[in-house]
Design an enzyme around this catalytic site. Structure first.
Site, PDB file in Angstrom:
ATOM      1  N   CYS A 124      17.402  -7.311  19.133  1.00  0.00           N
ATOM      2  CA  CYS A 124      18.265  -6.132  19.264  1.00  0.00           C
ATOM      3  C   CYS A 124      18.175  -5.575  20.678  1.00  0.00           C
ATOM      4  O   CYS A 124      19.197  -5.286  21.315  1.00  0.00           O
ATOM      5  CB  CYS A 124      17.859  -5.068  18.236  1.00  0.00           C
ATOM      6  SG  CYS A 124      18.966  -3.648  18.178  1.00  0.00           S
ATOM      7  N   CYS A 125      16.961  -5.431  21.184  1.00  0.00           N
ATOM      8  CA  CYS A 125      16.769  -4.944  22.556  1.00  0.00           C
ATOM      9  C   CYS A 125      17.358  -5.922  23.569  1.00  0.00           C
ATOM     10  O   CYS A 125      17.915  -5.509  24.590  1.00  0.00           O
ATOM     11  CB  CYS A 125      15.282  -4.739  22.837  1.00  0.00           C
ATOM     12  SG  CYS A 125      14.537  -3.298  22.051  1.00  0.00           S
ATOM     13  N   CYS A 205      16.295   4.455  21.660  1.00  0.00           N
ATOM     14  CA  CYS A 205      17.392   4.451  20.698  1.00  0.00           C
ATOM     15  C   CYS A 205      16.994   5.200  19.427  1.00  0.00           C
ATOM     16  O   CYS A 205      15.823   5.206  19.041  1.00  0.00           O
ATOM     17  CB  CYS A 205      17.781   3.018  20.351  1.00  0.00           C
ATOM     18  SG  CYS A 205      18.545   2.119  21.720  1.00  0.00           S
ATOM     19  N   CYS A 208      14.836   3.527  16.496  1.00  0.00           N
ATOM     20  CA  CYS A 208      13.480   3.049  16.808  1.00  0.00           C
ATOM     21  C   CYS A 208      12.623   4.076  17.537  1.00  0.00           C
ATOM     22  O   CYS A 208      11.628   3.721  18.177  1.00  0.00           O
ATOM     23  CB  CYS A 208      13.569   1.768  17.633  1.00  0.00           C
ATOM     24  SG  CYS A 208      14.397   0.406  16.774  1.00  0.00           S
ATOM     25  N   CYS A 231      10.808  -2.604  25.531  1.00  0.00           N
ATOM     26  CA  CYS A 231      12.107  -3.126  25.097  1.00  0.00           C
ATOM     27  C   CYS A 231      12.367  -4.521  25.639  1.00  0.00           C
ATOM     28  O   CYS A 231      13.134  -5.285  25.070  1.00  0.00           O
ATOM     29  CB  CYS A 231      13.226  -2.186  25.530  1.00  0.00           C
ATOM     30  SG  CYS A 231      13.426  -2.076  27.324  1.00  0.00           S
TER      31      CYS A 231
END
Length: 244
Positions: A124-125, A205, A208, A231
């Site tokens: 995702c990062c 974000c 998280c 990240c």
């Protein structure tokens, strides 16, 4: 030391020599040196517009408000962060803010429901932050970060200058304490990120990031319980690649 000299040294040697020569400079002087002398027109400040961002953004704006400022809009920020970004840009009269965003096709293929953070936070990062930043950084020889040694155990030994692939990464606030940052922000009359008062000393974000308890590292609320502390933008050299 000129930019030409820096390029001749090679990345690791350049970082080491810069560290040795300029380690005693205060943050504002170091930034002026980097922006005006070492990397004129080829350096950017990367900012998350997070809890402490105002201090570094203010210093850069005092030197040159047209300095490129890169903000990665992951699509999953707190609404408070986006509003804070806009307010700071206006207050500091920043004129060259570059918004880097994830590739829409990649998001549609890998994270159509915006829930990848739960199953694979590293990926995702990667697609929401690392790749967009790598693409935005193309053409720059150096970049400025807001990392500080007090934020976590993994950042405690950061140098002022780091070699990162073909670029130099500069951490002018690495030796600052939390009280140093707060004092600067207060004396400059800068607004604080609204989530700081709610227990968020480090803000990423929304999915998280959680509040931090007294006594915890400042970044303890990032990816809590996931065994993840960064990240990915500060792990290895940035590589734009394909994003796939």
């Amino acid at each position: 030391m000129s930019a030409h000299d820096v390029k001749l040294f090679g990345d690791q040697i350049a970082a080491s020599r810069l560290e040795t020569r300029f380690a005693r400079l205060k943050a504002s002087s170091l930034l002026r040196l980097a922006i005006e002398d070492l990397y004129p027109g080829r350096i950017a400040l990367v900012s998350s517009f997070g809890a402490d961002a105002a201090a570094l953004l203010h210093m850069v704006a005092q030197i040159d408000a047209a300095t490129p400022v890169i903000f990665v809009d992951t699509g999953q920020h707190f609404s408070e962060t986006l509003a804070y970004r806009d307010a700071l840009c206006q207050a500091l009269k920043l004129t060259n803010v570059i918004v880097a965003a994830p590739d829409a096709e990649v998001l549609a293929a890998e994270d159509p429901e915006k829930f990848l953070f739960a199953s694979d936070p590293d990926r995702c990062c990667e697609i929401r932050k690392v790749k967009p930043l790598a693409e935005a950084m193309e053409g720059f020889d150096a970049w400025i970060t807001g990392r500080k040694g007090f934020q976590s155990a993994t950042r405690a030994s950061l140098p002022l200058f780091e070699a990162e692939g073909e670029r130099i990464k500069i951490n002018p606030l690495v030796g600052w304490s939390a009280s140093d940052v707060l004092k600067y922000i207060e004396e400059a009359g800068l607004p604080r990120h609204p989530l700081v008062a709610k227990g968020f000393p480090s803000i990423g974000c929304l999915p998280c990031t959680s509040p931090v308890k007294p006594g915890e590292d400042e970044r303890a609320g990032r990816w809590r319980g996931r065994g993840k502390v960064e990240c990915g933008i500060h792990v290895g050299a940035l590589d734009a690649g394909s994003g796939i």
